[in-house]
Design an enzyme around this catalytic site. Structure first.
Site, PDB file in Angstrom:
ATOM      1  N   LYS A 139       0.799  -1.240   0.000  1.00  0.00           N
ATOM      2  CA  LYS A 139       0.000   0.000   0.000  1.00  0.00           C
ATOM      3  C   LYS A 139       0.826   1.282   0.000  1.00  0.00           C
ATOM      4  CE  LYS A 139      -3.301  -1.211  -0.595  1.00  0.00           C
ATOM      5  NZ  LYS A 139      -3.610  -1.976  -1.853  1.00  0.00           N
TER       6      LYS A 139
ATOM      7  N   VAL B 180       1.686  -0.228  -7.382  1.00  0.00           N
ATOM      8  CA  VAL B 180       1.070  -0.273  -8.713  1.00  0.00           C
ATOM      9  C   VAL B 180       1.338   1.038  -9.464  1.00  0.00           C
ATOM     10  CG1 VAL B 180      -1.160  -0.388  -9.911  1.00  0.00           C
ATOM     11  CG2 VAL B 180      -0.621  -2.005  -8.100  1.00  0.00           C
TER      12      VAL B 180
ATOM     13  N   HIS C 133       7.454  -7.290  -2.321  1.00  0.00           N
ATOM     14  CA  HIS C 133       7.315  -6.733  -0.969  1.00  0.00           C
ATOM     15  C   HIS C 133       8.356  -7.364  -0.037  1.00  0.00           C
ATOM     16  CE1 HIS C 133       3.613  -4.694  -1.850  1.00  0.00           C
ATOM     17  NE2 HIS C 133       2.814  -5.725  -1.781  1.00  0.00           N
TER      18      HIS C 133
ATOM     19  N   ARG D 279       5.809   5.080   2.083  1.00  0.00           N
ATOM     20  CA  ARG D 279       4.676   6.013   2.267  1.00  0.00           C
ATOM     21  C   ARG D 279       4.439   6.209   3.757  1.00  0.00           C
ATOM     22  NH1 ARG D 279      -1.501   4.650   0.071  1.00  0.00           N
ATOM     23  NH2 ARG D 279      -2.300   6.776   0.184  1.00  0.00           N
TER      24      ARG D 279
ATOM     25  N   SER E  28      -5.040   2.518   4.070  1.00  0.00           N
ATOM     26  CA  SER E  28      -5.180   1.911   2.742  1.00  0.00           C
ATOM     27  C   SER E  28      -5.217   0.384   2.857  1.00  0.00           C
ATOM     28  CB  SER E  28      -4.004   2.363   1.861  1.00  0.00           C
ATOM     29  OG  SER E  28      -4.083   1.783   0.592  1.00  0.00           O
TER      30      SER E  28
ATOM     31  N   THR F  21      -1.014  10.023 -13.472  1.00  0.00           N
ATOM     32  CA  THR F  21      -1.763  10.729 -12.418  1.00  0.00           C
ATOM     33  C   THR F  21      -2.851   9.804 -11.881  1.00  0.00           C
ATOM     34  OG1 THR F  21      -3.347  11.600 -14.002  1.00  0.00           O
ATOM     35  CG2 THR F  21      -1.443  13.010 -13.480  1.00  0.00           C
TER      36      THR F  21
ATOM     37  N   LYS G 249      -8.382   6.251  -3.096  1.00  0.00           N
ATOM     38  CA  LYS G 249      -8.399   7.710  -2.899  1.00  0.00           C
ATOM     39  C   LYS G 249      -7.148   8.375  -3.436  1.00  0.00           C
ATOM     40  CE  LYS G 249     -11.557   8.896   0.760  1.00  0.00           C
ATOM     41  NZ  LYS G 249     -11.659   9.536   2.078  1.00  0.00           N
TER      42      LYS G 249
HETATM   43  N1  LIG Z   1      -1.434   7.316  -9.624  1.00  0.00           N
HETATM   44  C1  LIG Z   1      -1.615   7.241  -8.305  1.00  0.00           C
HETATM   45  N2  LIG Z   1      -1.570   8.364  -7.565  1.00  0.00           N
HETATM   46  C2  LIG Z   1      -1.763   8.311  -6.225  1.00  0.00           C
HETATM   47  N3  LIG Z   1      -2.018   7.174  -5.538  1.00  0.00           N
HETATM   48  C3  LIG Z   1      -2.070   6.033  -6.242  1.00  0.00           C
HETATM   49  C4  LIG Z   1      -1.858   5.996  -7.635  1.00  0.00           C
HETATM   50  N4  LIG Z   1      -1.974   4.704  -8.043  1.00  0.00           N
HETATM   51  C5  LIG Z   1      -2.252   3.972  -6.939  1.00  0.00           C
HETATM   52  N5  LIG Z   1      -2.317   4.761  -5.863  1.00  0.00           N
HETATM   53  C6  LIG Z   1      -2.659   4.402  -4.478  1.00  0.00           C
HETATM   54  O1  LIG Z   1      -1.692   3.507  -3.937  1.00  0.00           O
HETATM   55  C7  LIG Z   1      -2.344   2.683  -2.945  1.00  0.00           C
HETATM   56  C8  LIG Z   1      -2.135   1.225  -3.307  1.00  0.00           C
HETATM   57  O2  LIG Z   1      -0.811   0.913  -2.967  1.00  0.00           O
HETATM   58  P1  LIG Z   1      -0.025  -0.311  -3.636  1.00  0.00           P
HETATM   59  O3  LIG Z   1      -0.117  -0.227  -5.101  1.00  0.00           O
HETATM   60  O4  LIG Z   1       1.320  -0.308  -3.007  1.00  0.00           O
HETATM   61  O5  LIG Z   1      -0.869  -1.552  -3.119  1.00  0.00           O
HETATM   62  S1  LIG Z   1      -0.378  -3.076  -3.179  1.00  0.00           S
HETATM   63  O6  LIG Z   1       0.583  -3.275  -2.095  1.00  0.00           O
HETATM   64  O7  LIG Z   1       0.202  -3.341  -4.496  1.00  0.00           O
HETATM   65  O8  LIG Z   1      -1.634  -3.842  -2.956  1.00  0.00           O
HETATM   66  C9  LIG Z   1      -3.807   3.064  -2.951  1.00  0.00           C
HETATM   67  O9  LIG Z   1      -3.929   4.071  -1.939  1.00  0.00           O
HETATM   68  P2  LIG Z   1      -5.304   4.468  -1.232  1.00  0.00           P
HETATM   69  O10 LIG Z   1      -6.124   5.160  -2.264  1.00  0.00           O
HETATM   70  O11 LIG Z   1      -4.911   5.411  -0.119  1.00  0.00           O
HETATM   71  O12 LIG Z   1      -5.930   3.206  -0.718  1.00  0.00           O
HETATM   72  C10 LIG Z   1      -3.965   3.622  -4.364  1.00  0.00           C
HETATM   73  O13 LIG Z   1      -5.072   4.445  -4.544  1.00  0.00           O
END
Ligand SMILES: Nc1ncnc2c1ncn2[C@@H]1O[C@H](COP(=O)(O)OS(=O)(=O)O)[C@@H](OP(=O)(O)O)[C@H]1O
Length: 298
Positions: free
Chosen positions: A52, A56, A107, A129, A137, A227, A257
């Protein structure tokens, strides 16, 4: 065992522990153990995160930087085929036949990574983060995906998180382990918050680190497509075509979010105090300075 102790233990239906780290049951201890000898090429890139933390997002940025077809929309390849998980090779990808540069996502704690990587072969991009946003998250994610144990009570989830009784174990151990062993790796540290504040600079840092030259126009295209708003529309980024065994059980979207400071909408004052009591002194020892919301920095 008392009910409280039971509530603290992750269910064996979902995780197993290998050398002090919790893994989801869609991998095996044998596969994780085998990674020690996984041969690394100089050109390999590893996106490394605690869950989280922007995994991605970084996968998408790397796909956009490295693959013209991803950038201009002529290729439609699933993220996990383009950039497979190292420790969860659920699609049985043949790692040897991936095009160069191979990019993996993981991870893993620093000490379970391939030996070559720990000898500065290949490159690591470590994204972290602020842990309050990670916690929130993670909590929502556990309600969203079948491979995670759902813990509806946020208090219990937070206690498990603080005790490291979740997949990938303790957030602090993960981040501090990677920071303290940074010299063993060829590594770039980025934070989710800096990507959020200035995505273009983060993209340029990545290009520079992996030695990829892109035109101004191509950089703009990467930034635009990475974005939150644009990624939220991309089914690949949202795992919309997940294989059965990773299927989504809950409502909502993977890109939930995507903000800094969302923890304030979930954590109560008491929960925040408890969190600070357990982690804040430790966090202050880290070389990474976290941003807790976009107005304040510690
Ligand atoms: N482009 C972009 N901009 C801002 N935030 C983004 C973006 N892409 C993914 N996210 C947010 O990243 C959170 C998911 O984290 P991970 O990708 O590390 O998750 S995982 O470990 O692979 O399951 C998850 O955070 P939260 O929204 O706070 O839940 C995603 O929304």
């Amino acid at each position: 065992m008392s009910d409280n102790r039971l509530a603290m233990e992750p269910s064996k239906e979902f995780v197993f522990n290998y050398k002090g780290c919790y893994f989801a049951v869609n991998t095996t201890p044998e596969h994780v153990a085998s990674l020690e000898n996984f041969e690394i090429k100089d050109s390999d890139i590893f996106i490394t995160t605690y869950p989280k933390s922007g995994t991605v997002w970084t996968q998408n940025i790397l796909s956009l930087i490295l693959h013209k077809g991803h950038r201009n929309g002529t290729e439609n390849m699933e993220t996990m085929d383009r950039i497979p998980w190292l420790e969860y090779n659920i699609r049985n990808a043949d790692f040897d036949s991936l095009p160069s540069p191979r990019v993996f996502v993981t991870h893993l704690p620093y000490y379970l990574t391939p030996r070559d990587l720990r000898n500065r072969k290949g490159r690591v991009i470590y994204v972290s983060r602020n842990p309050k946003d990670v916690l929130v998250s993670y909590y929502h994610f556990s309600k969203f995906i079948v491979t995670l144990e759902e813990i509806p009570d946020f208090n219990i989830f937070m206690e498990r998180f603080l005790a490291g009784k979740v997949l990938a174990s303790a957030w602090f151990d993960h981040v501090s382990g990677w920071c303290n062993h940074a010299k063993d790796f060829n590594i770039l540290f980025l934070t989710y918050e800096e990507m959020k504040k200035d995505l273009r600079s983060a993209v340029l840092k990545i290009c520079n680190f992996i030695g990829k030259k892109l035109s101004e126009e191509e950089i703009e295209s990467v930034v635009r497509q990475a974005t939150f708003e644009n990624m939220q529309k991309d089914p690949r980024a949202n795992y919309a075509n997940m294989p059965e065994d990773l299927a989504i059980k809950g409502k909502g979207r993977f890109l939930r979010k995507g903000t800094v400071g969302d923890w304030k909408n979930t954590m109560t004052v008491a929960q925040n105090e408890r969190f600070d009591e357990v982690l804040m002194d430790k966090i202050k020892t880290l070389p990474i300075k976290f941003t807790w919301d976009l107005e304040s920095e510690m």
